[in-house]
Design a protein around this motif. Structure first.
Motif, PDB file in Angstrom:
ATOM      1  N   GLU A 140       0.837  -1.209   0.000  1.00  0.00           N
ATOM      2  CA  GLU A 140       0.000   0.000   0.000  1.00  0.00           C
ATOM      3  C   GLU A 140       0.869   1.255   0.000  1.00  0.00           C
ATOM      4  O   GLU A 140       0.569   2.238  -0.672  1.00  0.00           O
ATOM      5  CB  GLU A 140      -0.901   0.025   1.241  1.00  0.00           C
ATOM      6  N   ALA A 141       1.952   1.205   0.766  1.00  0.00           N
ATOM      7  CA  ALA A 141       2.840   2.371   0.870  1.00  0.00           C
ATOM      8  C   ALA A 141       3.475   2.703  -0.477  1.00  0.00           C
ATOM      9  O   ALA A 141       3.810   3.863  -0.744  1.00  0.00           O
ATOM     10  CB  ALA A 141       3.923   2.115   1.915  1.00  0.00           C
ATOM     11  N   ARG A 142       3.631   1.697  -1.337  1.00  0.00           N
ATOM     12  CA  ARG A 142       4.234   1.936  -2.658  1.00  0.00           C
ATOM     13  C   ARG A 142       3.267   2.634  -3.605  1.00  0.00           C
ATOM     14  O   ARG A 142       3.684   3.163  -4.639  1.00  0.00           O
ATOM     15  CB  ARG A 142       4.670   0.613  -3.286  1.00  0.00           C
ATOM     16  N   GLU A 143       1.995   2.639  -3.277  1.00  0.00           N
ATOM     17  CA  GLU A 143       0.983   3.155  -4.208  1.00  0.00           C
ATOM     18  C   GLU A 143       0.860   4.670  -4.191  1.00  0.00           C
ATOM     19  O   GLU A 143       0.084   5.239  -4.954  1.00  0.00           O
ATOM     20  CB  GLU A 143      -0.365   2.500  -3.900  1.00  0.00           C
ATOM     21  N   PHE A 144       1.629   5.355  -3.341  1.00  0.00           N
ATOM     22  CA  PHE A 144       1.558   6.816  -3.291  1.00  0.00           C
ATOM     23  C   PHE A 144       2.528   7.467  -4.264  1.00  0.00           C
ATOM     24  O   PHE A 144       2.678   8.687  -4.270  1.00  0.00           O
ATOM     25  CB  PHE A 144       1.853   7.310  -1.865  1.00  0.00           C
ATOM     26  N   VAL A 145       3.186   6.652  -5.093  1.00  0.00           N
ATOM     27  CA  VAL A 145       4.263   7.154  -5.937  1.00  0.00           C
ATOM     28  C   VAL A 145       3.806   8.259  -6.889  1.00  0.00           C
ATOM     29  O   VAL A 145       4.562   9.189  -7.175  1.00  0.00           O
ATOM     30  CB  VAL A 145       4.949   5.987  -6.687  1.00  0.00           C
ATOM     31  N   HIS A 146       2.582   8.217  -7.368  1.00  0.00           N
ATOM     32  CA  HIS A 146       2.107   9.257  -8.289  1.00  0.00           C
ATOM     33  C   HIS A 146       1.040  10.147  -7.655  1.00  0.00           C
ATOM     34  O   HIS A 146       0.379  10.915  -8.344  1.00  0.00           O
ATOM     35  CB  HIS A 146       1.558   8.616  -9.566  1.00  0.00           C
ATOM     36  N   ALA A 147       0.893  10.028  -6.346  1.00  0.00           N
ATOM     37  CA  ALA A 147      -0.135  10.810  -5.656  1.00  0.00           C
ATOM     38  C   ALA A 147       0.281  12.273  -5.555  1.00  0.00           C
ATOM     39  O   ALA A 147       1.457  12.600  -5.356  1.00  0.00           O
ATOM     40  CB  ALA A 147      -0.374  10.243  -4.256  1.00  0.00           C
ATOM     41  N   ALA A 148      -0.699  13.161  -5.699  1.00  0.00           N
ATOM     42  CA  ALA A 148      -0.419  14.594  -5.582  1.00  0.00           C
ATOM     43  C   ALA A 148      -0.076  14.968  -4.150  1.00  0.00           C
ATOM     44  O   ALA A 148       0.691  15.905  -3.897  1.00  0.00           O
ATOM     45  CB  ALA A 148      -1.630  15.402  -6.057  1.00  0.00           C
ATOM     46  N   LYS A 149      -0.616  14.202  -3.198  1.00  0.00           N
ATOM     47  CA  LYS A 149      -0.388  14.504  -1.785  1.00  0.00           C
ATOM     48  C   LYS A 149      -0.294  13.195  -1.015  1.00  0.00           C
ATOM     49  O   LYS A 149      -0.984  12.231  -1.326  1.00  0.00           O
ATOM     50  CB  LYS A 149      -1.549  15.346  -1.248  1.00  0.00           C
TER      51      LYS A 149
END
Length: 512
Positions: A140-149
């Motif tokens: 789950e932690a890897r899924e923020f790679v393209h998150a704006a925030k």
């Protein structure tokens, strides 16, 4: 091609600082693909050996890895695996198509023996369930790679907040909850070793998913990782690598006259600690990020541009050490892959102990059992990261052996358990030209900092001029940082940069 100075054709001269995998890879690439167009390739190595953070050693005659341990993702996309395959350095299992296609993101831990610090052998159910939880949250932690925030700055904070929510749903008795949290804390320690960091609170959440894992079941070199270095060294002309030549200063963006033998001016002059000076058109710097953090201000003249200085400061570089202990007789089962100790009362949700020096050994993530026993005998390899790993380096072998003997006796509940009969350990933080193990993307840094670190320095301020100072090493590869294949690819990248500038590739199908 060669450039013309006056009426003479000048063949470019290249210096490489550091004979690790990045430096040797760059040298081999330049010589094989640019060969006769070059005015020379020379590698300056600070120590008396090649390989850098690849270092094999022996414990009572058994080959063990003091540095790089596995080929991570041994498959067709991995250049280290390809080179090792071509040179016949791997066993049949590692070479099998089946192994190359396994997609498990690394090395499976397999059957393990997890003891509590009270001397209980823990149920595999607790281990398995907590492992599934931890690695699901890590994905789950890897899924923020393209998150704006991002919700929190670090991987550690994200995991702890998620675990705190999970704990509120547990219906177990208090003792079981304590055990579960102690086991979860083991996985935090393991991930600290993987990331080469003191704490997951230091690892940035946003860029975490940029690190790329290749397919393949992680494998080792039966006769030592250094066999790969030996093959690279054998491929270079004798004298290409000069040992015991620590570099003091890289002078660039200037005009330096070499009176003999060339009798011409060069853009780069590399000054060694012993006073000897080397002249070149280009220098590829492959020193570890840990060295740059300590010496970056004085290593370059003129100093590095501010953007690159900021990248060196912001990116993380930590210590992950190994402690090898050999037993006369094993206290673990023959099929056991890992021996672990879950310390009573430890929890990822609790504040870490203030006096880490007193209980440094509790930071050990686990002991990998070296297999097969026919090759290694009965050797455990303990992994420890962070400040505790650095403190461990200050102790004597006898002190470490004594501490670990008590750990094993306490865990097994056997106060008469015979101590290990020999020990060997790495001390990467104490290595003056390394100052740690490998890089990670720290809080307040990003993959852009890795790219900034990799950017070459050009004469003056114009990118239209050929680069004078180029940078390679695992910390300069945006998606494969911390790995040997990232180091090798970075060396090839900088060699290709020069080959492309001079259009020196003798054949598009030239050997690697």
């Amino acid at each position: 091609m060669e450039r013309r100075v006056g009426r003479a054709l000048v063949r470019p001269r290249v210096l490489i600082v550091g004979a690790g995998l990045a430096g040797l890879g760059a040298a081999q690439r330049l010589l094989r693909r640019g060969g006769r167009h070059l005015g020379g390739v020379r590698v300056l190595e600070a120590t008396g050996r090649a390989g850098g953070r690849i270092r094999s050693g022996k414990l009572r005659g058994k080959v063990i890895e003091i540095g790089a341990h596995w080929i991570h993702g041994p498959s067709k996309e991995n250049p280290v695996f390809q080179l090792a395959s071509e040179h016949g350095l791997l066993d049949e299992a590692a070479m099998s198509e089946e192994n190359q296609q396994v997609e498990i993101g690394g090395h499976p831990l397999g059957p393990s023996a997890c003891f509590s610090s009270r001397g209980q052998l823990l149920s595999p159910d607790i281990l398995d369930s907590m492992g599934l939880l931890f690695f699901a949250l890590l994905e789950e932690a890897r899924e923020f790679v393209h998150a704006a925030k991002v919700p929190v700055p670090s991987v550690g904070e994200y995991l702890k907040e998620a675990i705190a929510r999970k704990v509120r749903e547990w219906s177990d008795d208090e003792e079981t909850k304590r055990l579960k949290l102690a086991v979860l804390n083991l996985f935090f320690k393991l991930e600290c070793c993987v990331s080469g960091t003191h704490s997951l609170d230091l690892v940035a959440l946003g860029p975490f998913g940029e690190y790329t894992m290749l397919p393949g079941l992680d494998c080792t070199f039966p006769n030592g990782y250094e066999g790969l270095i030996d093959c690279l060294m054998a491929s270079l002309p004798k004298g290409t690598v000069q040992f015991d030549k620590p570099v003091k200063t890289v002078h660039w963006n200037s005009s330096c006259l070499e009176e003999a033998p060339a009798g011409r001016t060069f853009g780069v002059q590399v000054e060694c600690e012993d006073g000897e000076k080397f002249f070149a058109d280009h220098v590829i710097v492959t020193v570890p990020l840990g060295f740059l953090k300590e010496h970056g201000e004085t290593f370059f003249n003129p100093p590095l541009p501010s953007r690159k200085v900021a990248a060196v400061e912001k990116l993380g570089f930590g210590t992950n050490n190994k402690i090898f202990v050999e037993f006369e007789q094993p206290f673990w089962e023959p099929d056991c892959q890992v021996v672990e100790v879950a310390w009573d009362g430890e929890s990822p949700l609790a504040e870490p102990p203030a006096d880490l020096e007193a209980i440094w050994y509790q930071k050990i993530a686990g002991f990998v059992v070296l297999h097969p026993a026919e090759r290694y005998g009965h050797i455990l390899c303990g992994f420890i990261a962070g400040k505790e790993a650095e403190f461990m380096e200050t102790l004597t072998d006898a002190e470490v052996l004594s501490a670990l003997t008590e750990v094993f006796r306490r865990a097994t509940g056997n106060p008469q358990l015979a101590p290990p009969r020999s020990i060997l350990r790495s001390k990467w933080y104490s290595e003056p030209y390394t100052k740690g193990s490998y890089s990670y993307v720290a809080v307040d840094s990003s993959g852009d900092d890795i790219d900034a670190l990799a950017q070459p320095l050009h004469e003056g301020t114009s990118d239209s001029k050929p680069p004078q100072v180029l940078f390679a090493g695992e910390a300069t590869h945006r998606t494969f940082y911390s790995t040997t294949h990232g180091a090798l690819l970075s060396g090839w990248r900088e060699a290709d940069r020069l080959l492309d500038i001079y259009d020196m590739s003798e054949s598009p199908h030239a050997a690697l």
